[in-house]
Write a protein that holds these residues in place. Structure first.
Motif, PDB file in Angstrom:
ATOM      1  N   VAL B  39       0.611  -0.962   0.105  1.00 58.25           N
ATOM      2  CA  VAL B  39       0.022   0.155  -0.160  1.00 58.25           C
ATOM      3  C   VAL B  39       0.762   0.694   0.333  1.00 58.25           C
ATOM      4  CG1 VAL B  39      -2.022   1.169   1.247  1.00 58.25           C
ATOM      5  CG2 VAL B  39      -2.009  -0.712   1.148  1.00 58.25           C
ATOM      6  N   TYR B  40       0.230   1.802  -0.748  1.00 57.73           N
ATOM      7  CA  TYR B  40       1.248   3.376  -0.635  1.00 57.73           C
ATOM      8  C   TYR B  40       0.218   4.708  -0.523  1.00 57.73           C
ATOM      9  CZ  TYR B  40       4.145   7.763  -1.956  1.00 57.73           C
ATOM     10  OH  TYR B  40       4.018   8.661  -1.531  1.00 57.73           O
ATOM     11  N   ARG B  41      -0.082   5.316  -0.093  1.00 61.24           N
ATOM     12  CA  ARG B  41      -0.970   6.246  -0.047  1.00 61.24           C
ATOM     13  C   ARG B  41      -0.296   7.507   0.598  1.00 61.24           C
ATOM     14  NH1 ARG B  41      -5.070   4.115   3.140  1.00 61.24           N
ATOM     15  NH2 ARG B  41      -5.629   1.942   1.831  1.00 61.24           N
ATOM     16  N   LEU B  42      -0.820   8.631  -0.332  1.00 63.77           N
ATOM     17  CA  LEU B  42      -0.539  10.014  -0.172  1.00 63.77           C
ATOM     18  C   LEU B  42      -1.525  11.036   0.624  1.00 63.77           C
ATOM     19  CD1 LEU B  42       1.390  12.760  -0.183  1.00 63.77           C
ATOM     20  CD2 LEU B  42       1.184  12.882  -2.974  1.00 63.77           C
ATOM     21  N   GLN B  43      -2.039  11.319   1.351  1.00 64.90           N
ATOM     22  CA  GLN B  43      -3.233  11.753   1.735  1.00 64.90           C
ATOM     23  C   GLN B  43      -2.936  13.320   2.581  1.00 64.90           C
ATOM     24  OE1 GLN B  43      -5.404   9.143   4.545  1.00 64.90           O
ATOM     25  NE2 GLN B  43      -7.135   9.004   2.714  1.00 64.90           N
ATOM     26  N   PRO B  44      -4.287  13.847   3.127  1.00 71.06           N
ATOM     27  CA  PRO B  44      -4.024  15.105   2.950  1.00 71.06           C
ATOM     28  C   PRO B  44      -4.594  14.635   4.413  1.00 71.06           C
ATOM     29  CG  PRO B  44      -5.555  14.897   1.556  1.00 71.06           C
ATOM     30  CD  PRO B  44      -5.127  14.123   1.565  1.00 71.06           C
ATOM     31  N   VAL B 107       9.388  16.467   5.927  1.00 68.36           N
ATOM     32  CA  VAL B 107       9.605  18.031   5.366  1.00 68.36           C
ATOM     33  C   VAL B 107      10.271  17.342   3.478  1.00 68.36           C
ATOM     34  CG1 VAL B 107       9.659  19.793   4.538  1.00 68.36           C
ATOM     35  CG2 VAL B 107       9.749  18.715   7.096  1.00 68.36           C
ATOM     36  N   VAL B 108       9.397  17.960   2.572  1.00 70.44           N
ATOM     37  CA  VAL B 108       9.728  17.887   1.002  1.00 70.44           C
ATOM     38  C   VAL B 108      10.239  19.180   0.736  1.00 70.44           C
ATOM     39  CG1 VAL B 108       9.266  17.133  -1.181  1.00 70.44           C
ATOM     40  CG2 VAL B 108       9.272  15.383   0.926  1.00 70.44           C
ATOM     41  N   ILE B 109      11.395  20.287   0.186  1.00 74.18           N
ATOM     42  CA  ILE B 109      11.770  21.166   0.073  1.00 74.18           C
ATOM     43  C   ILE B 109      11.626  20.688  -1.664  1.00 74.18           C
ATOM     44  CG2 ILE B 109      13.432  22.968  -0.142  1.00 74.18           C
ATOM     45  CD1 ILE B 109      14.144  21.934   2.749  1.00 74.18           C
ATOM     46  N   SER B 117      14.040  27.781  -3.207  1.00 75.39           N
ATOM     47  CA  SER B 117      14.279  26.258  -2.393  1.00 75.39           C
ATOM     48  C   SER B 117      12.772  26.786  -1.042  1.00 75.39           C
ATOM     49  CB  SER B 117      15.121  25.835  -1.989  1.00 75.39           C
ATOM     50  OG  SER B 117      15.834  25.814  -2.813  1.00 75.39           O
ATOM     51  N   THR B 118      11.565  26.332  -1.660  1.00 70.95           N
ATOM     52  CA  THR B 118      10.166  26.280  -0.960  1.00 70.95           C
ATOM     53  C   THR B 118      10.206  24.615  -0.314  1.00 70.95           C
ATOM     54  OG1 THR B 118       8.937  25.754  -2.964  1.00 70.95           O
ATOM     55  CG2 THR B 118       9.258  28.027  -2.279  1.00 70.95           C
ATOM     56  N   VAL B 119       9.675  24.849   1.010  1.00 64.83           N
ATOM     57  CA  VAL B 119       8.660  24.101   1.854  1.00 64.83           C
ATOM     58  C   VAL B 119       7.360  23.210   0.837  1.00 64.83           C
ATOM     59  CG1 VAL B 119       7.230  22.914   3.704  1.00 64.83           C
ATOM     60  CG2 VAL B 119       9.648  24.576   3.936  1.00 64.83           C
ATOM     61  N   PHE B 120       7.524  22.767   0.311  1.00 72.04           N
ATOM     62  CA  PHE B 120       6.439  21.631  -0.844  1.00 72.04           C
ATOM     63  C   PHE B 120       5.303  20.781  -0.464  1.00 72.04           C
ATOM     64  CE2 PHE B 120       6.419  18.503  -4.373  1.00 72.04           C
ATOM     65  CZ  PHE B 120       5.233  18.857  -4.586  1.00 72.04           C
ATOM     66  N   ASP B 146       0.426  17.408   5.798  1.00 76.24           N
ATOM     67  CA  ASP B 146      -0.139  18.393   7.076  1.00 76.24           C
ATOM     68  C   ASP B 146      -0.546  19.553   5.565  1.00 76.24           C
ATOM     69  OD1 ASP B 146      -0.236  17.234   9.059  1.00 76.24           O
ATOM     70  OD2 ASP B 146       1.611  18.685   9.912  1.00 76.24           O
ATOM     71  N   SER B 147      -0.121  19.611   4.873  1.00 75.23           N
ATOM     72  CA  SER B 147       0.027  20.905   3.710  1.00 75.23           C
ATOM     73  C   SER B 147      -0.740  20.697   2.339  1.00 75.23           C
ATOM     74  CB  SER B 147       1.744  20.855   2.659  1.00 75.23           C
ATOM     75  OG  SER B 147       2.917  20.459   3.621  1.00 75.23           O
ATOM     76  N   GLU B 148      -1.956  20.822   3.408  1.00 75.61           N
ATOM     77  CA  GLU B 148      -3.418  20.230   2.237  1.00 75.61           C
ATOM     78  C   GLU B 148      -3.264  21.381   1.270  1.00 75.61           C
ATOM     79  OE1 GLU B 148      -5.277  18.579   6.962  1.00 75.61           O
ATOM     80  OE2 GLU B 148      -5.788  20.763   5.720  1.00 75.61           O
ATOM     81  N   MET B 149      -2.778  22.131   1.586  1.00 69.89           N
ATOM     82  CA  MET B 149      -2.862  22.823  -0.334  1.00 69.89           C
ATOM     83  C   MET B 149      -1.949  22.853  -0.647  1.00 69.89           C
ATOM     84  SD  MET B 149      -4.922  24.865  -1.475  1.00 69.89           S
ATOM     85  CE  MET B 149      -5.955  25.636  -0.420  1.00 69.89           C
TER      86      MET B 149
END
Lengths: 420, 158
Positions: B39-44, B107-109, B117-120, B146-149
C-alpha cells in the motif's frame, strides 16, 4: 509615450470572442469587477454537498468568490448559508473548517451569538451594567436585534448539491442552469444520496477563468493527456457533443469511449503511446453504470464557480475559489452514491488516481494553467486564440472545436461591458 | 521492541535509503522499496483523520508504483524540479508478527529550476515494514501530509 505592452483598458478586435485579450487575465480591476458581477451578483455559486452536513448544527466553512461563508443545517433540517462575518466588528468568527454548533455561532471577540439561521440572539451588556442603582452603557434604545443578523444568502439545493447567492433577486437555480445543462446536472444528481469520499486542495497560480476554459476546451484532452488518448477515454474520434445553455455561460463536454483502442485517427498525436501497458490494470477497471445513459464522460462547467466531473466511474465536484487575478484554489470533493457496492466505491477511489493535484491526467492541467498565466503577465497587450471550429458560438456533435470558450467570452463580454 | 542494534540500524537505513532514492531523480528505485502486494497512499491529513478514504495518490501494488514511475517519465507533462526529503528519526510503535509499525516526520523541499527553494510538503510517514530475503521492505507506507493546500501539483513520489 504611452505603453503598448501594458494597456490601460481591455480591447477586443471586434464583436467576436475568438481572440481573447490577455489583459482579461492580468488586470486586477477587471478581476474585482468579475467578483462583483459573477460571484456576488445574479449567479448561483457552489457551496457544498448536503451529505457533508447531515445533522442539525453540522456546518462546513467555505468561500464564494473571496468571501467566507458557512453552510449549516438548521434546527428544522433546512440548509442555510451565512456569511462568516460578525455583524458587530466584522470579524470572520468561524475558524473551524467543519463541525457541529447546535447552539448557534458565537463570535469570540465580543460574544455576539447567532442562530443557525444567522439571526442575532445574544449581545453581552446589551442593557448595560447596573452599578449603584444606575444603568451604565449598553446598546442604545433604537438598537434592534432583528436588524443585526449575519448576511444570509439565498440557498438552492438540488440532488444533494448546495448552491447559494448573495443576490436575493437571482433567478431560480433551474432557470439559471437552463434545460440543457440542468439535464446534465440531473443525470448525476438524480436523487440518490451522496457519500463523501474525501477532499483534495491545490493552489493554482493562474486566473480563475483558465480553469473554466480548461474544462470547456475539448481540444486539449486528447492531445495533452496521454492516458486519455492511449486508453481511449477521451479522443478526437470518440462520439461526442458540446452543449451550452442559452447564455453560453455553462457548458457540457460529452464523450463516449470508443471501442477501437489503438491507432486510426490518433496515431498522429505525439502523446499517443501504442505500446503503453499498465502493470496494474485496476486503474482502469471500468464498469458501465446504468445512469450514464451512454456517455462515459460528461464534464459540466457551471459558471463561474464549479465543475462537475463524471469521467467513467470517477465523480467529483471541483470548486473554483479565486484569490486575486492570478491565483485560485481548486477544491475537489470526490463522492460516491449511498447505494454503491463496496467494489464500486473501491473502483471510484482507484480511478481517482487519474484526477486531482497529483492525478495521472489532471496534474497536467494545473501545470499548463500556471505557465499560461506567467506568460500572460509579461505581455497583456497580446491575445490568445480560440478559433478551432470557426468563429461562431454553437453546439456541436464533435469535439474538434473551441466553441465553448468563445461562448463563455461572449457571455463574459455581455456582463462585463454592460453599464453599471 | 527492537531487539538489537542491528535491527535498529537496518530500520534507520531503510528510511535514509528511501529519502536518498526519491531525491535522486532515478524514479525506478522507488518501487523497489515495497513488497509486491503493498500500500502506498499520499493523503491529506484531513481525510486521514476524518476517516475519508480518498487519497491524493492511492496505490495497492508494486505494479501501480511502476505505472506511476512510467507516468512521471513518459506521460505527465510537468515543470521539472528537484526535491529534497528531510526525514526525522523513526519512531517504532510496535513490532508484531515480525512486522514493524513505525512512523517518521518528513519535510520535502521543492526547488524548481532557476527558482528559490520552498517547503513543498510536510507530514508524517505511517509505515508497516517486513523482513524479506532482500532486506526490509515497506508493506505499507502512508504519507499523511499537513500541507493540505498543494502548491499546484505533486508529480514525484513523496
Amino acid at each position: 509615450m504611452t505603453s503598448t505592452v501594458f494597456p490601460k483598458t481591455i480591447k477586443w478586435e471586434d464583436e467576436g470572442t475568438s481572440r481573447i485579450p490577455l489583459m482579461a487575465y492580468t488586470d486586477e480591476s477587471t478581476y474585482k469587477k468579475e467578483l462583483e458581477r459573477f460571484f456576488y451578483r445574479n449567479h448561483w455559486c457552489y457551496v457544498g454537498l448536503e451529505a457533508e452536513i447531515p445533522k442539525p448544527g453540522d456546518f462546513t466553512r467555505t468561500v464564494i468568490g473571496e468571501r467566507s461563508v458557512i453552510m449549516v443545517r438548521g434546527a428544522d433540517g433546512s440548509v442555510n448559508v451565512i456569511e462568516n462575518a460578525c455583524a458587530h466588528r466584522g470579524m470572520a468568527f468561524c475558524r473551524e473548517r467543519h463541525g457541529n454548533r447546535k447552539d448557534g455561532f458565537t463570535c469570540p471577540y465580543h460574544q455576539w451569538n447567532y442562530t443557525l439561521e444567522g439571526d442575532l440572539q445574544g449581545v453581552p451588556f446589551r442593557r448595560g451594567v447596573k452599578q449603584d442603582g444606575k444603568v451604565l452603557g449598553g446598546m442604545p434604545p433604537d438598537f434592534k436585534m432583528q436588524d443585526n443578523g449575519l448576511t444570509k444568502l439565498k440557498v438552492a439545493t438540488r440532488g444533494g448539491v448546495v448552491f447559494a447567492s448573495f443576490d436575493h433577486g437571482v433567478e431560480s437555480f433551474e432557470d439559471f442552469l437552463g434545460p440543457t445543462i440542468l439535464a446534465c446536472f440531473d443525470r448525476t444528481f438524480n436523487g440518490r444520496k451522496l457519500k463523501v469520499l474525501g477532499y483534495n486542495r491545490q493552489r493554482i497560480p493562474g486566473n480563475w477563468k483558465l480553469m473554466q476554459e480548461n474544462i470547456k476546451d475539448s481540444y486539449h484532452p486528447g492531445l495533452l493527456h496521454t492516458w486519455f488518448v492511449t486508453f481511449g477515454l477521451w479522443r478526437a474520434d470518440n462520439r461526442s457533443a458540446l452543449k451550452m445553455d442559452v447564455h453560453n455561460r455553462h457548458a457540457a463536454m460529452i464523450s463516449t469511449r470508443g471501442n477501437s483502442l489503438k491507432a486510426s485517427e490518433v496515431s498522429q498525436v505525439a502523446r499517443f503511446k501504442e505500446d503503453m501497458q499498465l502493470s496494474d490494470p485496476r486503474f482502469l477497471d471500468i464498469v458501465t453504470e446504468p445512469w450514464w445513459g451512454g456517455p462515459t464522460a460528461v464534464m459540466t462547467t457551471i459558471f463561474p464557480s464549479v465543475i462537475l466531473q463524471q469521467s467513467v466511474n470517477s465523480v467529483s465536484t471541483r470548486q473554483i475559489q479565486p484569490n486575486g487575478h492570478g491565483s485560485f484554489d481548486f477544491f475537489w470533493t470526490h463522492f460516491a452514491f449511498e447505494d454503491d457496492s463496496d467494489e464500486m466505491i473501491q473502483r471510484r477511489l482507484r480511478q481517482a488516481n487519474l484526477f486531482g493535484p497529483a492525478g495521472f491526467v489532471s496534474a497536467d492541467d494545473g501545470e499548463v494553467i500556471e505557465f499560461s498565466q506567467s506568460s500572460f503577465e509579461t505581455r497583456p497587450f497580446q491575445q490568445a486564440l480560440a478559433e478551432l471550429g470557426g468563429h461562431e458560438v454553437t453546439d456541436t456533435d464533435h469535439m474538434v472545436s473551441e466553441t465553448l470558450i468563445r461562448g463563455m467570452y461572449r457571455y463574459w463580454r455581455e456582463v462585463m461591458e454592460a453599464p453599471e | 521492541m527492537m531487539e538489537n542494534l542491528q535491527d535498529w540500524m537496518a530500520l534507520t537505513r531503510l528510511y535514509a535509503d528511501y529519502a536518498s532514492a526519491v531525491d535522486s531523480g532515478d524514479w525506478n528505485l522507488w518501487p523497489e522499496f515495497f513488497t509486491e502486494q503493498c500500500v502506498y497512499r499520499l493523503q491529506p491529513r484531513e481525510n486521514f483523520e476524518r476517516g475519508f478514504p480518498l487519497a491524493t495518490l492511492s496505490f495497492e501494488s508494486k505494479g501501480m508504483l511502476k505505472d506511476r514511475v512510467y507516468g512521471i517519465q513518459e506521460t505527465l507533462f510537468h515543470d521539472p524540479y528537484y526535491q529534497r526529503h528531510i526525514v526525522g528519526a523513526p519512531l517504532v510503535r510496535k513490532v508484531e508478527d515480525g512486522r514493524i509499525h513505525s512512523e517518521a516526520n518528513y519535510v520535502v523541499i521543492r526547488t524548481k529550476l532557476n527558482q528559490l527553494s520552498t517547503v513543498f510538503n510536510a507530514g508524517r510517514y505511517v509505515d508497516e515494514i517486513v523482513a524479506t530475503p532482500d532486506g526490509l521492505k515497506l508493506a505499507s507506507r502512508l504519507a499523511i501530509y499537513d500541507s493540505e493546500m498543494i502548491p499546484n501539483s505533486i508529480i514525484y513520489p513523496i
